[in-house]
Design an enzyme around this catalytic site. Structure first.
Site, mmCIF file in Angstrom:
data_model
loop_
_atom_site.group_PDB
_atom_site.id
_atom_site.type_symbol
_atom_site.label_atom_id
_atom_site.label_comp_id
_atom_site.label_asym_id
_atom_site.label_seq_id
_atom_site.Cartn_x
_atom_site.Cartn_y
_atom_site.Cartn_z
ATOM 1 C CB THR A 1 1.247 0.047 1.321
ATOM 2 O OG1 THR A 1 0.116 -0.144 1.483
ATOM 3 C CG2 THR A 1 1.841 -0.462 2.594
ATOM 4 C CG PHE B 1 -1.975 7.790 -5.409
ATOM 5 C CD1 PHE B 1 -3.105 7.955 -5.049
ATOM 6 C CD2 PHE B 1 -1.184 8.958 -5.414
ATOM 7 C CE1 PHE B 1 -4.067 8.833 -4.999
ATOM 8 C CE2 PHE B 1 -1.727 10.041 -5.401
ATOM 9 C CZ PHE B 1 -3.022 9.992 -5.739
ATOM 10 C CG ASP C 1 0.485 15.741 -2.367
ATOM 11 O OD1 ASP C 1 -0.371 17.015 -1.775
ATOM 12 O OD2 ASP C 1 0.639 14.250 -1.991
ATOM 13 C CE LYS D 1 3.397 5.958 -3.832
ATOM 14 N NZ LYS D 1 3.780 7.633 -3.704
ATOM 15 N N GLY E 1 4.255 2.815 6.060
ATOM 16 C CA GLY E 1 3.188 3.724 6.086
ATOM 17 C C GLY E 1 2.561 3.245 4.479
ATOM 18 C CG ASP E 2 -1.754 3.059 4.765
ATOM 19 O OD1 ASP E 2 -2.220 3.190 4.803
ATOM 20 O OD2 ASP E 2 -0.970 2.076 5.931
ATOM 21 N N GLY E 3 -1.132 5.207 2.079
ATOM 22 C CA GLY E 3 -1.801 6.148 1.726
ATOM 23 C C GLY E 3 -2.647 6.156 0.307
#
Length: 346
Positions: free
Chosen positions: A36, A34, A148, A51, A30-32
């Site tokens: 991958t 900040f 978060d 990460k 997954g990625d976001g």
């Protein structure tokens, strides 16, 4: 080799490059905003999630060290375990976690796994709520605010047990103050409106976010969805409206047999009332995470089911508190949206 940060093992960049097959795109979980996350296997055979932060700048180093410092000092069965990291002076900033194989709660509720046989029945959803509350209550008892909390950061193992993840935005909370002043950070749809308006971060900010998670578990709807009616784009607003208007049935996921199973209906109603309390704009009117945990445990405990109507009655009295309160605001879009989901075809 053999060095540590805050007691956490420091890996060489070369070892993690090898573990992820040179960060092969087929290993991407997954990625976001900040970074991958990649699937990897260490030389000692441990399966991990690596990460890889996008940038090696001052802000990323701060988040990198923050996550290491927090996770190095805590151990809980419902919190993801940090195995190690690279040096802050490495060519890239990498964090190494235990691998959790069954995706995120968000993925099972309204993502890629949502239509795989409806594995998230009501007992499983209630268990997820309890284990997540347990993890957050533990953090608060250790003066840590997650900051978060969202279904994308609640990972599931193959038995649907919870591992709360992603502590890059978390704060160690001084135990001699009532709040800390900090610019709001988090994910739209989950951010405490009082924190957003007043810059006052407290443990009740996590309680608000958890209230949104409870509504997601009840409804299987996303926290923010621009395809919904403009008054319902924010799920918290939508939930408050339906509860105030005694139209909870319009919110509940149809797969949960809310209309036909009395026991399920009673528990969902109680959870909705508890979520309503968590979503109050005034943080002083929200329960603590410890209180939330005890109420949820009571719902799950067969011997305590007779107490559920009492919980509903008490919580229902709080409905009036929100009748004239403006709806919660949605903050500017957050860059962070890590999703540790299934491995692509390898």
């Amino acid at each position: 080799m053999g060095s540590t940060y805050f007691g956490v093992q420091v890996f060489s960049y070369a070892e993690l490059e090898e573990a992820t097959d040179n960060f092969n795109p087929s290993k991407e979980l997954g990625d976001g905003g900040f970074g991958t996350v990649y699937y990897g296997v260490l030389r000692d055979g441990r399966v991990v999630a690596v990460k890889r932060l996008y940038e090696n700048n001052v802000r990323r180093v701060e988040q990198f060290l923050n996550e290491i410092k927090i996770l190095a000092d805590i151990r809980h069965p419902n919190l993801v375990t940090l195995y190690g990291c690279t040096s802050r002076h490495s060519r890239e900033l990498l964090l190494v976690y235990e691998y959790i194989p069954n995706g995120t709660v968000a993925d099972h509720l309204h993502g890629g796994r949502a239509n795989t046989g409806n594995l998230l029945g009501w007992p499983v959803r209630l268990s997820i709520a309890i284990e997540t509350a347990n993890a957050l209550a533990y953090l608060h008892a250790n003066d840590i605010i997650h900051r978060d909390v969202k279904t994308n950061n609640i990972l599931l193992d193959n038995n649907f047990h919870v591992k709360v993840a992603d502590f890059g935005l978390s704060r160690l909370f001084p135990n001699d103050v009532t709040h800390v002043s900090t610019a709001p950070q988090g994910t739209p749809g989950y951010v405490d409106p009082e924190y957003y308006q007043c810059y006052h971060l407290t443990d009740k900010s996590d309680v608000y976010s958890f209230g949104v998670v409870l509504i997601e578990l009840i409804s299987a709807k996303q926290a923010v969805d621009t395809s919904r009616h403009r008054h319902d784009i924010n799920l918290a607003n939508m939930a408050i409206s339906r509860i105030q208007n005694q139209a909870l049935h319009e919110l509940v996921d149809p797969s949960l047999a809310f209309e036909t199973d009395y026991a399920v209906r009673t528990m969902i109603t109680a959870v909705a009332a508890l979520a309503f309390r968590c979503l109050q704009n005034d943080r002083d009117m929200r329960p603590s995470m410890g209180e939330v945990l005890e109420v949820l445990k009571g719902m799950q405990n067969e011997e305590s089911r007779s107490q559920i109507p009492e919980v509903v009655d008490i919580a229902a009295d709080d409905v009036g508190l929100l009748r004239h309160v403006p709806p919660p605001l949605s903050p500017p879009d957050s860059a962070e949206n890590d999703k540790w989901v299934q491995i692509k075809t390898m």
